[in-house]
Motif scaffolding. Structure first.
Motif, PDB file in Angstrom:
ATOM      1  N   TYR A 207       1.500  -0.839  -0.088  1.00 42.35           N
ATOM      2  CA  TYR A 207      -0.556  -0.187  -0.318  1.00 42.35           C
ATOM      3  C   TYR A 207       0.564   1.280  -0.046  1.00 42.35           C
ATOM      4  O   TYR A 207       1.740   1.057   1.117  1.00 42.35           O
ATOM      5  N   THR A 208       0.871   1.995  -1.394  1.00 42.67           N
ATOM      6  CA  THR A 208       2.313   3.443  -0.719  1.00 42.67           C
ATOM      7  C   THR A 208       1.119   3.859  -0.828  1.00 42.67           C
ATOM      8  O   THR A 208       0.916   4.743   0.043  1.00 42.67           O
ATOM      9  N   THR A 209       0.040   4.535  -1.609  1.00 42.61           N
ATOM     10  CA  THR A 209      -0.534   5.768  -2.274  1.00 42.61           C
ATOM     11  C   THR A 209      -1.835   5.210  -1.916  1.00 42.61           C
ATOM     12  O   THR A 209      -3.325   6.302  -1.643  1.00 42.61           O
ATOM     13  N   GLY A 210      -3.163   4.266  -1.925  1.00 43.49           N
ATOM     14  CA  GLY A 210      -3.641   3.479  -2.142  1.00 43.49           C
ATOM     15  C   GLY A 210      -4.802   3.675  -3.557  1.00 43.49           C
ATOM     16  O   GLY A 210      -5.676   4.004  -3.329  1.00 43.49           O
ATOM     17  N   SER A 211      -3.972   4.443  -4.255  1.00 40.36           N
ATOM     18  CA  SER A 211      -4.958   4.647  -5.742  1.00 40.36           C
ATOM     19  C   SER A 211      -5.377   3.518  -6.243  1.00 40.36           C
ATOM     20  O   SER A 211      -6.472   3.257  -6.873  1.00 40.36           O
ATOM     21  N   THR A 212      -4.573   2.780  -6.733  1.00 37.53           N
ATOM     22  CA  THR A 212      -4.625   1.365  -6.691  1.00 37.53           C
ATOM     23  C   THR A 212      -5.531   0.634  -6.496  1.00 37.53           C
ATOM     24  O   THR A 212      -7.072   0.199  -6.954  1.00 37.53           O
ATOM     25  N   LEU A 213      -5.501   0.284  -5.128  1.00 36.34           N
ATOM     26  CA  LEU A 213      -6.704  -0.194  -4.382  1.00 36.34           C
ATOM     27  C   LEU A 213      -8.217   0.843  -4.129  1.00 36.34           C
ATOM     28  O   LEU A 213      -8.923  -0.509  -5.008  1.00 36.34           O
ATOM     29  N   ARG A 214      -8.443   1.523  -3.597  1.00 36.23           N
ATOM     30  CA  ARG A 214      -9.751   2.332  -4.283  1.00 36.23           C
ATOM     31  C   ARG A 214     -10.085   2.479  -6.085  1.00 36.23           C
ATOM     32  O   ARG A 214     -10.995   2.831  -5.555  1.00 36.23           O
ATOM     33  N   HIS A 215      -9.064   2.196  -6.835  1.00 33.13           N
ATOM     34  CA  HIS A 215      -9.606   1.829  -8.232  1.00 33.13           C
ATOM     35  C   HIS A 215     -10.234   1.062  -7.935  1.00 33.13           C
ATOM     36  O   HIS A 215     -11.928   1.055  -8.614  1.00 33.13           O
ATOM     37  N   ALA A 216      -9.869   0.274  -7.752  1.00 33.69           N
ATOM     38  CA  ALA A 216     -10.571  -1.437  -7.810  1.00 33.69           C
ATOM     39  C   ALA A 216     -11.390  -1.642  -6.231  1.00 33.69           C
ATOM     40  O   ALA A 216     -12.681  -1.300  -7.262  1.00 33.69           O
ATOM     41  N   ALA A 217     -11.737  -0.972  -6.197  1.00 32.20           N
ATOM     42  CA  ALA A 217     -12.629  -0.605  -4.685  1.00 32.20           C
ATOM     43  C   ALA A 217     -14.325  -0.061  -5.817  1.00 32.20           C
ATOM     44  O   ALA A 217     -15.347  -0.683  -5.793  1.00 32.20           O
ATOM     45  N   LYS A 218     -13.492   1.092  -6.344  1.00 31.90           N
ATOM     46  CA  LYS A 218     -14.795   1.477  -6.674  1.00 31.90           C
ATOM     47  C   LYS A 218     -15.264   1.323  -8.137  1.00 31.90           C
ATOM     48  O   LYS A 218     -16.680   1.052  -7.658  1.00 31.90           O
ATOM     49  N   LEU A 219     -15.009   0.548  -8.139  1.00 27.61           N
ATOM     50  CA  LEU A 219     -15.791  -0.117  -9.464  1.00 27.61           C
ATOM     51  C   LEU A 219     -16.310  -1.475  -8.976  1.00 27.61           C
ATOM     52  O   LEU A 219     -17.573  -1.325  -9.968  1.00 27.61           O
ATOM     53  N   ILE A 220     -15.476  -2.141  -7.746  1.00 27.50           N
ATOM     54  CA  ILE A 220     -16.354  -3.492  -7.316  1.00 27.50           C
ATOM     55  C   ILE A 220     -17.925  -2.651  -6.067  1.00 27.50           C
ATOM     56  O   ILE A 220     -18.771  -2.962  -6.946  1.00 27.50           O
ATOM     57  N   LYS A 221     -17.341  -1.763  -6.071  1.00 28.41           N
ATOM     58  CA  LYS A 221     -18.334  -1.308  -4.708  1.00 28.41           C
ATOM     59  C   LYS A 221     -19.025  -0.546  -5.978  1.00 28.41           C
ATOM     60  O   LYS A 221     -20.395  -0.572  -5.284  1.00 28.41           O
ATOM     61  N   GLY A 222     -19.096  -0.466  -6.935  1.00 31.57           N
ATOM     62  CA  GLY A 222     -19.718   0.667  -7.934  1.00 31.57           C
ATOM     63  C   GLY A 222     -21.046  -0.596  -8.830  1.00 31.57           C
ATOM     64  O   GLY A 222     -22.197  -0.127  -9.542  1.00 31.57           O
ATOM     65  N   SER A 223     -20.402  -1.845  -7.818  1.00 37.26           N
ATOM     66  CA  SER A 223     -21.438  -2.922  -9.102  1.00 37.26           C
ATOM     67  C   SER A 223     -21.621  -3.989  -8.196  1.00 37.26           C
ATOM     68  O   SER A 223     -22.667  -4.810  -8.431  1.00 37.26           O
ATOM     69  N   GLY A 224     -22.445  -2.827  -6.718  1.00 37.02           N
ATOM     70  CA  GLY A 224     -23.189  -3.529  -6.022  1.00 37.02           C
ATOM     71  C   GLY A 224     -22.016  -4.156  -4.632  1.00 37.02           C
ATOM     72  O   GLY A 224     -23.441  -4.798  -3.671  1.00 37.02           O
ATOM     73  N   ALA A 225     -21.420  -4.315  -4.554  1.00 43.06           N
ATOM     74  CA  ALA A 225     -20.651  -4.950  -4.016  1.00 43.06           C
ATOM     75  C   ALA A 225     -21.143  -4.190  -2.298  1.00 43.06           C
ATOM     76  O   ALA A 225     -21.212  -2.981  -2.463  1.00 43.06           O
ATOM     77  N   GLN A 226     -21.187  -4.883  -0.839  1.00 39.73           N
ATOM     78  CA  GLN A 226     -21.760  -4.041  -0.315  1.00 39.73           C
ATOM     79  C   GLN A 226     -20.564  -3.435   0.693  1.00 39.73           C
ATOM     80  O   GLN A 226     -20.679  -2.563   1.389  1.00 39.73           O
ATOM     81  N   ARG A 227     -19.296  -4.313   0.839  1.00 42.90           N
ATOM     82  CA  ARG A 227     -18.184  -4.054   1.235  1.00 42.90           C
ATOM     83  C   ARG A 227     -16.671  -4.068   0.208  1.00 42.90           C
ATOM     84  O   ARG A 227     -16.886  -5.196  -0.094  1.00 42.90           O
ATOM     85  N   VAL A 228     -15.584  -3.174   0.864  1.00 48.76           N
ATOM     86  CA  VAL A 228     -14.523  -3.953  -0.025  1.00 48.76           C
ATOM     87  C   VAL A 228     -13.427  -2.835   1.065  1.00 48.76           C
ATOM     88  O   VAL A 228     -13.214  -2.689   1.087  1.00 48.76           O
ATOM     89  N   HIS A 229     -12.646  -4.901   1.708  1.00 43.57           N
ATOM     90  CA  HIS A 229     -11.666  -4.407   2.267  1.00 43.57           C
ATOM     91  C   HIS A 229     -10.394  -4.762   1.710  1.00 43.57           C
ATOM     92  O   HIS A 229      -9.895  -5.382   0.548  1.00 43.57           O
ATOM     93  N   SER A 230      -8.659  -4.317   1.900  1.00 41.19           N
ATOM     94  CA  SER A 230      -8.395  -4.809   1.273  1.00 41.19           C
ATOM     95  C   SER A 230      -6.598  -5.214   2.673  1.00 41.19           C
ATOM     96  O   SER A 230      -6.719  -4.797   3.120  1.00 41.19           O
ATOM     97  N   PHE A 231      -5.769  -6.563   1.986  1.00 40.22           N
ATOM     98  CA  PHE A 231      -4.567  -6.466   2.331  1.00 40.22           C
ATOM     99  C   PHE A 231      -3.846  -6.845   1.785  1.00 40.22           C
ATOM    100  O   PHE A 231      -3.651  -7.306   0.840  1.00 40.22           O
ATOM    101  N   THR A 232      -2.572  -6.146   2.405  1.00 43.11           N
ATOM    102  CA  THR A 232      -1.211  -5.628   2.243  1.00 43.11           C
ATOM    103  C   THR A 232       0.731  -5.728   2.795  1.00 43.11           C
ATOM    104  O   THR A 232      -0.141  -6.531   4.204  1.00 43.11           O
ATOM    105  N   LEU A 233       0.930  -7.179   2.340  1.00 40.69           N
ATOM    106  CA  LEU A 233       2.010  -7.791   2.859  1.00 40.69           C
ATOM    107  C   LEU A 233       2.563  -5.736   3.976  1.00 40.69           C
ATOM    108  O   LEU A 233       3.349  -5.925   4.951  1.00 40.69           O
ATOM    109  N   ALA A 234       2.547  -5.071   2.948  1.00 41.24           N
ATOM    110  CA  ALA A 234       3.624  -3.963   3.699  1.00 41.24           C
ATOM    111  C   ALA A 234       3.472  -2.409   3.484  1.00 41.24           C
ATOM    112  O   ALA A 234       1.767  -1.965   2.464  1.00 41.24           O
ATOM    113  N   ARG A 235       3.028  -2.039   4.406  1.00 44.97           N
ATOM    114  CA  ARG A 235       2.691  -0.465   4.189  1.00 44.97           C
ATOM    115  C   ARG A 235       3.658   0.888   4.563  1.00 44.97           C
ATOM    116  O   ARG A 235       4.674   0.577   4.860  1.00 44.97           O
TER     117      ARG A 235
END
Length: 235
Positions: A207-235
């Motif tokens: 996780y660097t700026t969170g941009s990649t994960l947020r792009h993915a989360a936005k697409l998935i949640k916009g398609s009806g997902a209830q919630r989107v979490h993420s797991f990363t090895l490093a912060r």
């Protein structure tokens, strides 16, 4: 007893001997105590969304329970509320940087075994419906031979859902924060997979700026997902 070698430094692992190790079920030894000691776990007070440790963060960049970056993301109406929480295991120090470079760029797939127990533990707590690796572009996948995020899922004995494909191949690490936010959507959703009402866990390495994960989360949640979490090895 056969000698077990550390997956990182390749030295022989010397198991600790004592009452605990004698009377408890011995877990598989994958790394030596020296290498384990160089991994810095994310601990203490952290950002409510991205897991950024507050311990050494200047007060100017802390806003109640959010870091400055997440505050800016959440204040942007185009990005507010898409990523529920990112769980990071370690801080991205020089030692972990080298491990991840070996893992990603030198094709050392076996290193995923080191981190698998952490993913299993988090999945057991969160109990998501789908585990979704952040995909590589076709070019990156060809260069590396495997997707490190998917390898982690598979090595953990879990099911990887290829919900996303990447449509934008340029490396985002070369871009400024503003450029990352304003680039077009970098992912495409598999329309045959239903995410409506489901809990999704995204898997990535850093996780660097969170941009990649947020792009993915936005697409998935916009398609009806209830919630989107993420797991990363490093912060």
């Amino acid at each position: 007893m056969t000698n077990t070698h550390c997956l990182i430094c390749h030295d022989i692992i010397q198991p600790s001997i004592g009452w605990i190790s004698i009377f408890s079920k011995e877990k598989e030894l994958l790394i030596c105590s020296i290498c384990e000691g160089k991994l810095e776990k994310v601990e203490g007070e952290t950002c409510r969304i991205c897991s950024r440790p507050f311990q050494f963060l200047d007060e100017r960049f802390k806003h109640d329970d959010l870091c400055h970056d997440c505050k800016r993301w959440e204040e942007d109406i185009d990005w507010n509320g898409y990523l529920t929480f990112n769980h990071s295991i370690f801080t991205y120090n020089e030692f972990l940087k080298e491990i991840i470079a070996t893992y990603k760029f030198r094709g050392d797939y076996v290193l995923s075994r080191i981190f698998a127990p952490y993913l299993i533990n988090y999945v057991n707590k969160l109990n998501p419906d789908l585990l979704v690796p952040i995909p590589l572009s076709e070019e990156r996948l060809y260069e590396r031979g495997f997707n490190q995020a998917e390898a982690l899922i598979i090595e953990s004995g879990l099911i990887s859902s290829r919900l996303l494909t990447r449509t934008h191949a340029e490396k985002q690490s070369k871009k400024s924060r503003s450029e990352r936010i304003h680039i077009p959507q970098v992912f495409k959703l598999d329309q045959e997979m239903d995410v409506k009402g489901k809990s999704i866990l995204l898997i990535d390495d850093i996780y660097t700026t969170g941009s990649t994960l947020r792009h993915a989360a936005k697409l998935i949640k916009g398609s009806g997902a209830q919630r989107v979490h993420s797991f990363t090895l490093a912060r």
